[in-house]
Design a protein around this motif. Structure first.
Motif, PDB file in Angstrom:
ATOM      1  N   ALA A 521       0.867  -0.848  -0.290  1.00 56.91           N
ATOM      2  CA  ALA A 521      -0.228   0.068  -0.110  1.00 56.91           C
ATOM      3  C   ALA A 521       0.882   1.214  -0.070  1.00 56.91           C
ATOM      4  CB  ALA A 521      -0.574   0.178   1.410  1.00 56.91           C
ATOM      5  N   ALA A 522       1.754   1.308   0.948  1.00 56.15           N
ATOM      6  CA  ALA A 522       2.784   2.199   0.716  1.00 56.15           C
ATOM      7  C   ALA A 522       3.458   2.826  -0.998  1.00 56.15           C
ATOM      8  CB  ALA A 522       3.919   1.666   1.869  1.00 56.15           C
ATOM      9  N   ARG A 523       3.235   2.141  -1.817  1.00 57.80           N
ATOM     10  CA  ARG A 523       3.819   1.724  -2.758  1.00 57.80           C
ATOM     11  C   ARG A 523       2.677   2.355  -4.088  1.00 57.80           C
ATOM     12  NH1 ARG A 523       8.200  -3.868  -3.130  1.00 57.80           N
ATOM     13  NH2 ARG A 523       8.955  -3.146  -0.962  1.00 57.80           N
ATOM     14  N   THR A 524       1.641   1.790  -3.900  1.00 60.86           N
ATOM     15  CA  THR A 524       1.004   1.944  -4.094  1.00 60.86           C
ATOM     16  C   THR A 524       0.415   2.855  -4.371  1.00 60.86           C
ATOM     17  OG1 THR A 524       0.632  -0.317  -5.134  1.00 60.86           O
ATOM     18  CG2 THR A 524      -1.120   0.672  -5.475  1.00 60.86           C
ATOM     19  N   PRO A 525      -0.299   4.008  -5.478  1.00 61.47           N
ATOM     20  CA  PRO A 525      -0.690   5.688  -5.511  1.00 61.47           C
ATOM     21  C   PRO A 525      -2.438   5.406  -5.120  1.00 61.47           C
ATOM     22  CG  PRO A 525      -0.336   5.110  -7.845  1.00 61.47           C
ATOM     23  CD  PRO A 525       0.450   3.696  -6.496  1.00 61.47           C
ATOM     24  N   PRO A 561      -2.227  -4.474  -8.000  1.00 59.00           N
ATOM     25  CA  PRO A 561      -0.473  -3.919  -7.363  1.00 59.00           C
ATOM     26  C   PRO A 561      -0.544  -4.018  -5.530  1.00 59.00           C
ATOM     27  CG  PRO A 561      -1.652  -2.046  -8.197  1.00 59.00           C
ATOM     28  CD  PRO A 561      -2.213  -2.159  -8.200  1.00 59.00           C
ATOM     29  N   ALA A 562      -1.382  -4.086  -5.165  1.00 56.15           N
ATOM     30  CA  ALA A 562      -1.848  -4.131  -3.509  1.00 56.15           C
ATOM     31  C   ALA A 562      -2.229  -5.010  -2.672  1.00 56.15           C
ATOM     32  CB  ALA A 562      -2.593  -2.591  -2.996  1.00 56.15           C
ATOM     33  N   ASP A 563      -2.515  -6.309  -3.866  1.00 59.25           N
ATOM     34  CA  ASP A 563      -2.982  -7.319  -3.298  1.00 59.25           C
ATOM     35  C   ASP A 563      -1.903  -8.388  -2.736  1.00 59.25           C
ATOM     36  OD1 ASP A 563      -4.185  -9.751  -2.968  1.00 59.25           O
ATOM     37  OD2 ASP A 563      -4.523 -10.285  -5.178  1.00 59.25           O
ATOM     38  N   PRO A 564      -1.580  -7.919  -1.313  1.00 63.96           N
ATOM     39  CA  PRO A 564      -0.255  -9.507  -0.695  1.00 63.96           C
ATOM     40  C   PRO A 564      -0.742 -11.088  -1.073  1.00 63.96           C
ATOM     41  CG  PRO A 564      -2.359  -8.962   0.537  1.00 63.96           C
ATOM     42  CD  PRO A 564      -2.792  -7.948  -0.627  1.00 63.96           C
ATOM     43  N   GLY A 565      -2.102 -11.354  -1.893  1.00 63.82           N
ATOM     44  CA  GLY A 565      -1.935 -12.524  -2.240  1.00 63.82           C
ATOM     45  C   GLY A 565      -1.205 -12.623  -3.055  1.00 63.82           C
ATOM     46  N   ARG A 566      -0.552 -12.217  -3.991  1.00 63.12           N
ATOM     47  CA  ARG A 566       0.100 -12.329  -5.008  1.00 63.12           C
ATOM     48  C   ARG A 566       1.537 -12.716  -4.461  1.00 63.12           C
ATOM     49  NH1 ARG A 566      -1.395 -11.196 -10.237  1.00 63.12           N
ATOM     50  NH2 ARG A 566      -3.624 -10.788 -10.236  1.00 63.12           N
ATOM     51  N   VAL A 567       1.568 -11.862  -3.272  1.00 61.34           N
ATOM     52  CA  VAL A 567       3.595 -12.066  -2.948  1.00 61.34           C
ATOM     53  C   VAL A 567       3.570 -12.793  -2.655  1.00 61.34           C
ATOM     54  CG1 VAL A 567       4.946 -11.310  -1.093  1.00 61.34           C
ATOM     55  CG2 VAL A 567       3.466  -9.610  -2.592  1.00 61.34           C
TER      56      VAL A 567
END
Length: 663
Positions: A521-525, A561-567
């Motif tokens: 979230a900190a990296r995503t606008p 891009p803020a989806d933690p599931g991908r990581v």
């Protein structure tokens, strides 16, 4: 009024309400909602009275033979033990909540009368399954539930998604029901009766000749009805139906029917160590696989669908280690908090005015707009993640404790290997469950997508039901010490080892997920807060429910891009999002060969069989043409032909006479 009479009325009242609703739906629309709610509510009250009279003691048995069958008798029988009494209360309560909720959620749906009647019919069928003491009568309720599910999933039949989902649900469950039916007949042939008490008596006396074959055949039906691997693929697609249907049928009742049936006949399965091992492996694959799939879904209802599959895997795991008390305890607990989760998701849909907002990547600003759904869903997710003191903690711990006892050889109902399989899979699933539960909460209520237009306050019929279901989601587990008599008399309290392991893994899953989400979230606008488009509505007078169907045509949302599931999933994300491509495997292994065989049959029918048919027809047609050419209608032509024929016959006769004389 006797307990037997009350028990008969419990499934009968919703059936009568369903019939009356269908008959009066068009002529007296004002009676539709009372006929949907009141009979179901009355059935729930009567189920509570039956449970109070049964009291967890000796089972209530009654039977009458309507007509002789000439072989194995089929009786209209009741068998109400502690499990049946509590499950009937559950079914009546959840069905009543869903009917009340639906009066607000589908208040402008033109097909609400048929919907409400089908829900009542389904409730009656499930109650018949719960109370039935005869396997053939149970089968009637089992199949009626299936057909009701088909119609309710396809409620929005205008959309191809709903039509295909209903057909898929019907066919996949029927794939399991065929061996299930064979298994019932084989069981009755060995036991000499369809009555559950007689079957259990036959098992106790060792009169089952084919326990492994029977158990495996029955497990096929259980896997289909309760969405266990490999017949679980229909449940995520069934989310195309109205959300209250998902809460009732695909979270709390129908999918639990297979688990309940196995608990009823657990001694039959326990008679075969191979069957118990197969059940344990099936439960383990279901638990872990569905949790991974849930962590990769973007649609909130599909997350909950895969979550349901995994929680049913916990119940199957408890049965695989021979503890039906733990299985039914988790069944009751799960029904409350999972129905609450689905109904809260329905409140999200209603608030957004479009089903596109069930894509979590499009959610924003919902916590302040729908506080009732926000707080109640938070309670339900904590119960799902098995965080103490919420209900899911106690019921899930009961499963883990049962697996631990079997794995350590403290219980010999099932092989120790089955205990280890369930224990390891259950602990791993606890970690994954907390991860996807927190992911769902963060992306739904702390999302950064475009804010949907405000569609006003939720109807009181919807919000009140959410708070009613929040009570057992929070407090039902605290009753565990008072339920021993209802669950075979042995305690279901947690032990220190499994409580520390299970809760520790759940906390670890939640902490890791939150840390990844904060980093992303900190990296995503932040997405610009613009109103999301509302899709076209098929019926001008329809609200959220019909919009839910129309929105199924919307394009798939862009990757978040803020989806933690991908990581968290890494390279597993793609396969997990696609359900590990099991549908593709089925298409390759079953659908394509069937279609190829159908094409071959069509070719043979058209090019071979039809060739002979056409040749016979053309021959008769040609002969008719020749005969028709001879029929000129000219009398002189007929006389000439007759004379010529007579001359020919005379010449032939003279020639034959000369030949005979010369000989």
């Amino acid at each position: 009024m006797t307990t037997t009479t009350l028990a008969v009325l419990v499934p009968l009242l919703p059936f009568l309400g369903s019939a009356a609703g269908l008959l009066l739906g068009r002529t007296a629309p004002g009676l539709v909602r009372p006929l949907a709610v009141l009979p179901t509510l009355a059935a729930a009250v009567l189920a509570v009275l039956v449970a109070a009279r049964q009291g967890g003691g000796r089972a209530v048995d009654a039977a009458t033979q309507l007509t002789p069958t000439g072989s194995v008798p089929i009786d209209l029988a009741l068998h109400i033990d502690g499990f049946a009494a509590l499950v009937a209360v559950l079914v009546g309560t959840i069905a009543t909540c869903v009917q009340i909720y639906s009066t607000g959620y589908l208040r402008d749906d033109p097909r609400y009368p048929s919907y409400a009647a089908l829900v009542s019919l389904f409730t009656s069928a499930m109650l018949l399954v719960v109370y039935s003491g005869d396997l053939m009568v149970l089968l009637v309720g089992w199949e009626v539930m299936g057909i009701c599910s088909y119609f309710l999933v396809g409620h929005y039949w205008e959309t191809p998604e709903a039509r295909s989902a209903s057909l898929k649900a019907f066919l996949v469950t029927k794939l399991g029901d065929v061996p299930f039916l064979i298994g019932l007949f084989a069981l009755a042939a060995d036991a000499g009766t369809f009555q559950i008490t007689g079957v259990l008596g036959a098992v106790a006396s060792g009169r089952l000749d084919h326990p492994t074959l029977i158990a495996l055949l029955l497990l096929a039906g259980v896997a289909g009805k309760s969405a266990q691997f490999p017949l679980h693929t229909w449940l995520p697609d069934a989310m195309a139906g109205p959300t209250p249907v998902s809460a009732l049928i695909h979270a709390a009742t129908m999918v639990a029917a297979g688990i309940y049936f196995t608990a009823r006949l657990l001694p039959v399965f326990a008679a075969s160590a191979a069957a118990m091992t197969v059940l344990a492996a099936m439960a383990a694959i279901t638990m872990v696989g569905s949790a991974l799939a849930a962590l990769a879904q973007d649609d909130i209802k599909r997350v909950l669908a895969y979550s349901t599959i995994g929680q049913l895997g916990y119940m199957a795991g408890a049965l695989a280690v021979g503890d039906r008390g733990a299985a039914v305890f988790h069944l009751l607990s799960h029904a409350a908090f999972k129905a609450l989760l689905f109904l809260a998701a329905g409140a999200v849909i209603h608030a957004a005015g479009t089903n596109s907002l069930t894509a979590m990547s499009r959610m924003s600003g919902l916590a302040r707009r729908i506080p009732d759904a926000y707080w109640t869903m938070t309670v339900a997710l904590l119960a799902l993640a098995a965080i103490p003191p919420f209900a899911g903690f106690f019921s899930k711990e009961a499963v883990l404790v049962a697996a631990e006892h079997t794995a350590l050889g403290e219980r010999d109902v099932a092989p120790a290997g089955a205990g280890w399989i369930v224990l390891v899979a259950g602990l791993l699933t606890a970690l994954l469950t907390a991860a996807y539960a927190l992911r769902l909460w963060l992306r739904t209520f702390r999302g950064r997508g475009p804010e949907a237009p405000d569609h006003g306050r939720q109807p009181i019929a919807m919000t009140s039901v959410l708070w009613v279901l929040a009570i057992p989601s929070l407090g039902f587990g605290l009753t565990v010490t008072y339920l021993d008599d209802w669950f075979d008399g042995h305690p279901l309290t947690p032990t220190l080892t499994t409580a520390v392991l299970g809760t520790g893994l759940a906390a670890a899953g939640a902490v890791i997920t939150y840390a990844v989400w904060r980093t992303l979230a900190a990296r995503t606008p932040v997405t610009a807060s613009v109103p999301a488009p509302v899709p076209r509505v098929a019926h001008p007078d329809a609200e959220a429910g019909q919009v839910e169907a129309e929105a199924l045509h919307l394009p798939r949302p862009a990757e978040d891009p803020a989806d933690p599931g991908r990581v968290l999933l890494g390279p597993l994300h793609g396969p997990a999002a696609a359900g590990f491509h099991l549908d593709a495997v089925y298409r390759t292994a079953f659908v394509r060969p069937v279609l190829a065989a159908a094409s071959l049959v069509r070719f043979l029918d058209r090019e071979v069989v039809d060739t002979y048919v056409r040749a016979a027809g053309n021959g008769a047609k040609g002969l008719g043409w020749l005969v028709r050419r001879a029929q000129t209608g000219n009398v002189q032509t007929y006389l000439s032909a007759l004379l010529a024929g007579s001359v020919v016959l005379a010449i032939v006769a003279v020639a034959l006479a000369n030949a005979v004389a010369g000989a």
